[in-house]
Design a protein around this motif. Structure first.
Motif, mmCIF file in Angstrom:
data_model
loop_
_atom_site.group_PDB
_atom_site.id
_atom_site.type_symbol
_atom_site.label_atom_id
_atom_site.label_comp_id
_atom_site.label_asym_id
_atom_site.label_seq_id
_atom_site.Cartn_x
_atom_site.Cartn_y
_atom_site.Cartn_z
ATOM 1 N N MET A 66 0.830 -1.201 0.000
ATOM 2 C CA MET A 66 0.000 0.000 0.000
ATOM 3 C C MET A 66 0.867 1.254 0.000
ATOM 4 N N PHE A 67 1.903 1.299 0.865
ATOM 5 C CA PHE A 67 2.797 2.460 0.913
ATOM 6 C C PHE A 67 3.654 2.563 -0.345
ATOM 7 N N LEU A 68 4.130 1.405 -0.849
ATOM 8 C CA LEU A 68 4.958 1.408 -2.058
ATOM 9 C C LEU A 68 4.180 1.944 -3.253
ATOM 10 N N ALA A 69 2.941 1.501 -3.407
ATOM 11 C CA ALA A 69 2.116 1.964 -4.517
ATOM 12 C C ALA A 69 1.862 3.470 -4.423
ATOM 13 N N GLY A 70 1.612 3.953 -3.194
ATOM 14 C CA GLY A 70 1.414 5.390 -3.016
ATOM 15 C C GLY A 70 2.666 6.185 -3.345
ATOM 16 N N TYR A 71 3.839 5.670 -2.933
ATOM 17 C CA TYR A 71 5.101 6.346 -3.232
ATOM 18 C C TYR A 71 5.365 6.373 -4.735
ATOM 19 N N ALA A 109 -1.371 -1.969 -5.473
ATOM 20 C CA ALA A 109 -1.859 -1.929 -4.095
ATOM 21 C C ALA A 109 -2.880 -3.024 -3.837
ATOM 22 N N LEU A 110 -3.805 -3.212 -4.764
ATOM 23 C CA LEU A 110 -4.833 -4.228 -4.584
ATOM 24 C C LEU A 110 -4.251 -5.632 -4.624
#
Length: 449
Positions: free
Chosen positions: A321-326, A347-348
C-alpha cells in the motif's frame, strides 16, 4: 424467531499480443459494418446476453451452502424486526445487509418464497467435518435464485463500466469489448455471482466509480464512492495513498491539492455517516467492524509459526500500500492516469496477502483488465492464472455446492455427507459438479424461515 429457524504495450510482439490483435482486428466490432451479422454490430449486447444466460442457468441449482444459509438467516432476522446485528448471523459492514433487507421486502410479493430453507437432521454430521463452512440447512431453489439477483446485476454494471473506461482510455471499441468479455466470462466472477452469492463485485463497482470520478476531478463524489467501497469490504482501503498521491500529482501545477483532498475527505465522511447512521443510533457501531476484528482474533488463535506467517503477509499487504502510493507520488504529471491504474493494481494485488480467498480477487480484476487492454497485454497471463487458481479454490471450498439441489430432488442426505467426507479426504473439487443425483428422498425436514 430463533436463529435455527433462519434465517496496450510497447514491447515486442508476443503470443498474447498477436491474439489480442487478431481479436481486435475482427470486422464489425466498431460498428462500421452495419450490414454485418447481429453479433458484429452489437458485440457488447451479445456479451451481456451470454453472461446473463450463464449465470441464470446456474443460479438456482449450484449453491454455496454456508453463504446462502447466512443470507437467509439475515433476511429472516430482518423480517422478524431485528436489526442487522441484533442476532448473530451478519458479520460485515452494513452495506450488503441493506441490500438483503431490500430483497427480503421483495420476497413478500413472490409466491413460493414463504420458506427460505430446510433444516435436515440427517445432515448434522456435515457440520463436524474438517472444513467448517458447511451447515445442515439447505436453502430453497427459489431463495437461492432470488438472493443472487443483486450480485448478477452488479456483474453486468461492472462489465459496462469496464467497457466505458477502456473505450475512453484507448479510443478503441474493439478493445473495450474484449475487456468487458474478460470480466463477463471470468470464472471467478461467474462463480461468486451465480453460485456463492458473494458481494465483492459491489466493492469492485464502487472502486471503479471512484477511479472514474477522481479522473474527472469530481472529488466529493469520488470520496463517497471510495468510502462506500471499503465499507463493503476493507480491501479498497489499500489504495488510499495512491488516491492521495494521484491528487497531488494531478494538481501540482494549479495549486488545488488541498482543495481536492479536503473535498474527497468530506465526501468520504458523509458516506460513512450515512451508511453507518442506523448502527450509530442503535449503539452497535463496533459490530460493523467484525469482518476486520474477527480476522485478527483468528490469527491470535494460531500456533506461533502460523501467527508469524499471517502477520508477515499482512506486513506485505501494508508495505505494498505504501509502495504503490510512493510510486504514484513519483509519477510525472503527464503520466498520471497510466500511473493511477498501475499503482491501484499494485496496491490491490498486495492487499490480497492480508487474507487470501478467491472472492477477494474480484476487486482487482477490473483494474488488471484495464492494464491489459491499455498498456500491457502480456498481463493476460496473470488474468488466466488468477482465474484458474481462483475457480479451482472456490470449487474445493464449496465441495457440496449441489447440496440444495440434491435436497430439492430428493437425494439421501446421508449419501451427501459421505460424498463430502470423501472429497475432504482427497481434497479434490473439480469433479464435484457431477455428483448428487441418486437415492431416496430425505425423511425428516423442519421447515424454516
Amino acid at each position: 424467531m430463533s436463529q435455527a429457524q433462519m434465517r496496450v504495450s510497447h514491447s515486442s510482439p508476443t503470443h498474447i499480443n498477436l491474439l489480442i490483435r487478431r481479436l481486435t482486428d475482427m470486422e464489425g466490432f466498431d460498428g462500421s459494418h452495419a450490414s454485418g451479422r447481429f453479433w458484429e454490430r452489437h458485440p457488447f449486447l451479445v456479451l451481456v446476453v451470454i453472461a446473463l444466460a450463464v449465470r441464470l442457468i446456474i443460479m438456482p441449482f449450484i449453491t454455496h451452502d454456508y453463504e446462502l444459509y447466512h443470507w437467509a438467516l439475515v433476511a429472516s432476522n430482518i423480517e422478524s424486526g431485528s436489526g442487522l446485528y441484533d442476532l448473530r448471523g451478519y458479520f460485515y459492514t452494513p452495506g450488503w445487509g441493506y441490500i438483503i433487507g431490500v430483497m427480503s421486502a421483495v420476497f413478500d410479493f413472490i409466491p413460493g418464497l414463504d420458506v427460505y430453507g430446510d433444516r435436515i437432521t440427517e445432515l448434522l454430521p456435515i457440520e463436524d467435518l474438517r472444513f467448517e463452512d458447511h451447515v445442515a440447512t439447505t436453502t430453497t431453489v427459489a431463495f437461492s435464485f432470488m438472493i443472487k439477483i443483486p450480485t448478477v446485476l452488479c456483474d453486468m454494471v461492472v462489465g459496462w463500466l469496464i467497457y466505458r473506461l477502456v473505450r475512453e482510455l484507448t479510443g478503441d471499441q474493439r478493445k473495450s469489448v474484449i475487456a468487458s468479455a474478460l470480466w463477463f466470462l471470468c470464472p471467478i466472477a461467474i462463480f461468486m455471482a451465480g453460485v456463492q452469492a458473494q458481494f465483492d463485485s459491489f466493492s469492485a463497482l464502487l472502486l471503479l466509480l471512484t477511479i472514474m470520478l477522481v479522473r474527472r476531478d469530481r472529488c466529493f463524489l469520488a470520496g463517497m464512492m471510495f468510502a462506500a467501497a471499503f465499507l463493503m469490504k476493507f480491501f479498497p482501503a489499500f489504495i488510499f495513498f495512491v488516491l492521495i498521491a494521484y491528487l497531488v500529482v494531478r494538481h501540482r501545477e494549479d495549486g488545488k491539492i488541498l482543495k481536492s483532498i479536503l473535498s474527497s475527505a468530506i465526501g468520504a465522511v458523509f458516506a460513512i455517516v450515512l451508511l453507518c447512521l442506523p448502527s450509530i443510533l442503535e449503539g452497535d457501531l463496533l459490530d460493523t467492524l467484525f469482518f476486520v476484528t474477527s480476522r485478527a482474533d483468528t490469527i491470535s488463535d494460531y500456533n506461533a509459526l502460523m501467527e508469524f506467517g499471517s502477520w508477515a503477509m499482512i506486513a506485505v499487504a501494508v508495505s505494498g500500500m505504501f509502495l504503490a502510493g510512493y510510486r504514484m507520488w513519483r509519477t510525472p504529471s503527464e503520466d498520471a492516469d497510466e500511473g493511477l491504474f498501475e499503482n491501484v493494481l499494485l496496491a490491490l494485488t498486495c492487499s490480497m496477502f492480508a487474507s487470501i480467498m478467491p472472492q477477494y480477487l474480484l476487486v482487482l480484476m477490473p483494474f488488471l483488465i484495464v492494464v491489459i487492454m491499455r498498456s500491457d497485454p502480456k498481463m493476460a497471463w496473470a488474468w488466466a492464472v488468477l482465474s484458474f487458481a481462483g475457480i479451482m479454490t472456490s470449487v474445493v471450498n464449496g465441495n457440496i455446492m449441489l447440496l440444495d439441489t440434491a435436497t430439492f430432488l430428493g437425494v439421501d442426505p446421508a449419501w451427501v455427507c459421505s460424498v463430502a467426507v470423501c472429497l475432504e479426504s482427497i481434497f479434490i473439487g473439480p469433479f464435484t459438479l457431477c455428483l448428487l443425483y441418486t437415492s431416496p428422498s430425505p425423511r425428516d425436514k423442519r421447515q424454516s424461515r
